[in-house]
Design a protein around this motif. Structure first.
Motif, mmCIF file in Angstrom:
data_model
loop_
_atom_site.group_PDB
_atom_site.id
_atom_site.type_symbol
_atom_site.label_atom_id
_atom_site.label_comp_id
_atom_site.label_asym_id
_atom_site.label_seq_id
_atom_site.Cartn_x
_atom_site.Cartn_y
_atom_site.Cartn_z
ATOM 1 N N ASP A 135 17.873 -8.053 5.975
ATOM 2 C CA ASP A 135 16.652 -7.460 6.935
ATOM 3 C C ASP A 135 15.963 -6.379 5.738
ATOM 4 O OD1 ASP A 135 14.672 -6.036 8.235
ATOM 5 O OD2 ASP A 135 16.382 -5.001 9.636
ATOM 6 N N PHE A 136 14.805 -7.472 5.159
ATOM 7 C CA PHE A 136 14.386 -6.698 3.863
ATOM 8 C C PHE A 136 13.399 -5.381 4.293
ATOM 9 C CE2 PHE A 136 15.251 -10.918 2.450
ATOM 10 C CZ PHE A 136 15.422 -10.870 1.166
ATOM 11 N N GLN A 137 12.797 -5.486 5.617
ATOM 12 C CA GLN A 137 11.900 -4.367 6.020
ATOM 13 C C GLN A 137 12.779 -3.144 6.131
ATOM 14 O OE1 GLN A 137 8.524 -4.280 6.510
ATOM 15 N NE2 GLN A 137 9.467 -1.972 6.241
ATOM 16 N N SER A 138 14.089 -3.290 6.250
ATOM 17 C CA SER A 138 15.004 -2.227 6.588
ATOM 18 C C SER A 138 15.578 -1.308 5.190
ATOM 19 C CB SER A 138 16.340 -2.377 6.991
ATOM 20 O OG SER A 138 17.117 -3.123 6.219
ATOM 21 N N LEU A 139 14.913 -1.817 4.245
ATOM 22 C CA LEU A 139 15.012 -1.142 2.781
ATOM 23 C C LEU A 139 13.960 -0.327 2.420
ATOM 24 C CD1 LEU A 139 16.295 -4.486 1.107
ATOM 25 C CD2 LEU A 139 17.710 -2.867 2.038
ATOM 26 N N SER A 140 12.828 -0.209 3.130
ATOM 27 C CA SER A 140 11.847 0.795 2.719
ATOM 28 C C SER A 140 11.079 1.096 4.089
ATOM 29 C CB SER A 140 10.800 -0.136 1.915
ATOM 30 O OG SER A 140 9.856 0.545 1.564
ATOM 31 N N SER A 141 10.639 2.249 3.851
ATOM 32 C CA SER A 141 9.574 2.906 5.142
ATOM 33 C C SER A 141 8.089 2.046 4.910
ATOM 34 C CB SER A 141 9.060 4.258 4.964
ATOM 35 O OG SER A 141 8.818 4.680 3.655
ATOM 36 N N LYS A 142 7.757 1.666 3.618
ATOM 37 C CA LYS A 142 6.503 0.976 3.408
ATOM 38 C C LYS A 142 6.768 -0.553 3.968
ATOM 39 C CE LYS A 142 4.326 4.407 1.555
ATOM 40 N NZ LYS A 142 4.306 4.556 0.033
ATOM 41 N N ARG A 143 5.654 -1.177 4.190
ATOM 42 C CA ARG A 143 5.580 -2.547 4.654
ATOM 43 C C ARG A 143 6.193 -3.410 3.447
ATOM 44 N NH1 ARG A 143 3.110 -7.434 6.974
ATOM 45 N NH2 ARG A 143 4.495 -8.926 6.603
ATOM 46 N N VAL A 144 7.221 -4.417 3.947
ATOM 47 C CA VAL A 144 7.836 -5.045 3.012
ATOM 48 C C VAL A 144 7.153 -6.722 3.072
ATOM 49 C CG1 VAL A 144 9.748 -6.086 2.035
ATOM 50 C CG2 VAL A 144 10.049 -3.917 2.672
ATOM 51 N N PHE A 145 6.504 -7.231 2.123
ATOM 52 C CA PHE A 145 6.035 -8.527 2.455
ATOM 53 C C PHE A 145 6.650 -9.473 1.472
ATOM 54 C CE2 PHE A 145 3.019 -12.042 1.116
ATOM 55 C CZ PHE A 145 2.527 -12.393 2.176
ATOM 56 N N LEU A 146 7.206 -10.596 2.092
ATOM 57 C CA LEU A 146 7.981 -11.659 1.332
ATOM 58 C C LEU A 146 6.957 -12.946 1.189
ATOM 59 C CD1 LEU A 146 10.429 -10.126 2.342
ATOM 60 C CD2 LEU A 146 11.652 -12.081 2.391
ATOM 61 N N GLU A 147 7.211 -13.623 0.435
ATOM 62 C CA GLU A 147 6.784 -15.093 0.195
ATOM 63 C C GLU A 147 7.748 -15.668 -0.832
ATOM 64 O OE1 GLU A 147 6.048 -18.072 0.935
ATOM 65 O OE2 GLU A 147 4.043 -17.096 2.044
ATOM 66 N N ASN A 148 7.819 -17.167 -0.453
ATOM 67 C CA ASN A 148 8.697 -17.864 -1.397
ATOM 68 C C ASN A 148 8.197 -17.972 -2.931
ATOM 69 O OD1 ASN A 148 8.262 -20.945 -2.716
ATOM 70 N ND2 ASN A 148 10.341 -20.603 -1.897
ATOM 71 N N ASP A 149 8.762 -17.926 -3.652
ATOM 72 C CA ASP A 149 8.419 -17.866 -5.018
ATOM 73 C C ASP A 149 7.330 -18.594 -5.799
ATOM 74 O OD1 ASP A 149 10.481 -19.615 -5.331
ATOM 75 O OD2 ASP A 149 12.030 -18.425 -6.696
ATOM 76 N N ALA A 150 7.653 -19.986 -5.326
ATOM 77 C CA ALA A 150 6.529 -21.165 -5.654
ATOM 78 C C ALA A 150 5.484 -20.881 -5.104
ATOM 79 C CB ALA A 150 7.419 -22.373 -5.570
ATOM 80 N N ASN A 151 5.421 -20.406 -3.736
ATOM 81 C CA ASN A 151 4.139 -20.499 -2.849
ATOM 82 C C ASN A 151 3.505 -19.204 -3.578
ATOM 83 O OD1 ASN A 151 4.494 -22.381 -1.075
ATOM 84 N ND2 ASN A 151 5.284 -21.161 0.440
ATOM 85 N N ALA A 152 4.346 -18.075 -4.004
ATOM 86 C CA ALA A 152 3.379 -17.005 -4.431
ATOM 87 C C ALA A 152 3.013 -17.266 -5.951
ATOM 88 C CB ALA A 152 4.516 -15.768 -4.658
ATOM 89 N N ALA A 153 3.548 -18.171 -6.738
ATOM 90 C CA ALA A 153 3.088 -18.290 -7.893
ATOM 91 C C ALA A 153 1.949 -19.222 -7.878
ATOM 92 C CB ALA A 153 4.075 -18.979 -8.848
ATOM 93 N N ALA A 154 2.039 -20.275 -6.920
ATOM 94 C CA ALA A 154 0.729 -20.957 -6.703
ATOM 95 C C ALA A 154 -0.566 -20.169 -6.453
ATOM 96 C CB ALA A 154 0.914 -22.094 -5.541
ATOM 97 N N TRP A 155 -0.221 -19.282 -5.314
ATOM 98 C CA TRP A 155 -1.437 -18.326 -5.050
ATOM 99 C C TRP A 155 -1.882 -17.436 -6.262
ATOM 100 C CZ3 TRP A 155 -4.040 -18.654 -0.686
ATOM 101 C CH2 TRP A 155 -5.027 -17.643 -0.653
ATOM 102 N N ALA A 156 -0.942 -17.211 -7.028
ATOM 103 C CA ALA A 156 -1.457 -16.353 -8.447
ATOM 104 C C ALA A 156 -2.420 -17.224 -9.149
ATOM 105 C CB ALA A 156 -0.279 -15.917 -9.246
#
Lengths: 291, 291
Positions: free
Chosen positions: B89-110
């Motif tokens: 549960d990634f969101q439980s690790l921070s009080s700030k918003r935790v935003f996830l994306e697949n690494d290849a999708n994220a790299a494509a967006w970059a």
């Protein structure tokens, strides 16, 4: 309510009727053999347009061949239409707006709006006929690509040049999943150049084991192609239409696809928008564009 | 200007840094070996978050594995991360918003925002590394599909079960186009299970004809896969990234793809957004979502 004079221009037949903006066919279906010359095709269109133009808001054409992003022209050659077909200036044939879309794209849109893929955020439609057409809808938009030609089902089934595809390349999905492909599968398996697609279909009906084996190979190739598409698009559903779709075992293909899928299981469905879905889809798409 | 604490969680390494909403890296890159337990991975993340959370607006994670459409969780298993990784549960690790994306999708967006595919209406990115990742951008939106897992490069290169893919299926593009695939090609060609990807790369550099032949086969398979993708998506460009991309002959692949294309010629390009494009893309995507 807006209505359009619709055409479906294919390699052998041109259909025409009047359809309203909700996709309802409101006139008889006229049917013509596709002329073998550009002038001949234009004459068929002009005659229909002359008769019905005053009754409609626009002209909607579902056509073989890729259509540009402006929906005004066919781009490049199309295998089974007369040479130079793409030079036709469709807009010059009518004083009303002439809206074009590729026939498979248009049919996919009809399935999405009134047929089997209603409500899907992502759907892929395959028309299994003499060839294989494709239409992909993502977030309420047809996938057109940079030139308008996206959705061509010409990904390879083998990398090592076994079977020539009608597109000029080798071993495309179309050349393993079309009705013609089923004939080729049978030719190879039986070493008989005269065997037809319908010999196989009849053989399957008559429980001929050899024909069943040929058919199963063809059907498995369709499933293998769909599996790749499902992993790329993660679609809600894959819709099968076209003259050959009635013969496939939809449930078996769906099971085969989902057995090894890496995204999430998808639904494989038979098209429900009917034989005139190309014309209907062209009208539904055109109605969004034409004020 | 918004900024985020970014992570790139891969099978062997976790990277972390701070990146602003324009994609600029504004801190040192921290690097950790990926722990082999869920708790270990969470500890790495928690320690970094504890250190930097107060300096940033949100947390952005590029991760191996498919990410849901809400960008909150990994869906299903990922081959090279610890069993049950997706239960974090990634969101439980921070009080700030935790935003996830697949690494290849994220790299494509970059690549789309600051790299090689800027300005493209449709682009496909392939990461050629140990495996093959994919990210597809259509009309300013990442193609995510119904579950978030779209862009998986698991379409078949053969229909007849030759090579087992890491996904559990057979003969996927990944198993012919990855760095590991190049090793497999060499193993088969040389009948030597100990040959490595880098033996082939070194051989090519030293003009070893056999190694060149193996490499050319691998590169041709990549081109064949791209041709299929180009016919499906009609993209402005196909971007190659990942550790293996530096070795391929981009121009040769582009020529091969365009020789038989049925849509319109596409451009094949090397990625330019750098080694941290996954983290950058995750931040650029997250910045759109996080108010």
């Amino acid at each position: 309510m807006k209505k359009a004079l619709a055409f479906d221009i294919g390699g052998t037949k041109i259909y025409s009727t009047i359809i309203d903006e909700e996709g309802k066919i409101i006139a008889d279906i006229d049917k013509f053999s596709t002329p073998k010359t550009i002038e001949g095709i234009k004459d068929v269109l002009k005659k229909q347009i002359g008769k019905f133009e005053q009754d409609v808001d626009f002209i909607a054409i579902a056509t073989a061949g890729a259509v540009n992003n402006e929906n005004t022209a066919v781009i490049g050659s199309t295998g089974n239409l007369v040479e130079g077909y793409y030079t036709i200036d469709f807009q010059s044939l009518s004083s009303k707006r002439v809206f074009l879309e590729n026939d498979a794209n248009a049919a996919a849109w009809a399935e999405y709006k009134i047929g089997a893929s209603q409500g899907s955020s992502v759907s892929v439609m395959l028309t299994l006929g003499t060839g294989v057409g494709g239409g992909i809808i993502i977030n309420d938009r047809l996938l057109k690509g940079k030139s308008g030609a996206a959705g061509e089902m010409h990904f390879k089934m083998y990398p090592d040049k076994r079977r020539k595809c009608t597109c000029g390349s080798w071993d495309c999905f179309e050349s393993y999943a079309s009705g013609t492909a089923l004939k080729w599968d049978a030719e190879e398996a039986l070493n008989n150049p005269d065997v037809t697609t319908y010999d196989v279909i009849d053989g399957v009906k008559n429980c001929d084991n050899k024909m069943i084996e040929i058919f199963e190979r063809w059907q498995r190739d369709i499933a293998i192609g769909i599996m790749g598409l499902a992993n790329l698009f993660d679609p809600d559903c894959v819709v099968l239409s076209g003259s050959m779709a009635q013969f496939v075992d939809i449930k078996k293909i769906e099971d085969e696809v989902n057995k090894d899928i890496v995204t999430a299981p998808t639904s494989v469905r038979l098209a429900t928008a009917g034989n005139y879905s190309g014309m209907i889809g062209a009208v539904l798409l055109g109605a969004k564009e034409v004020k």
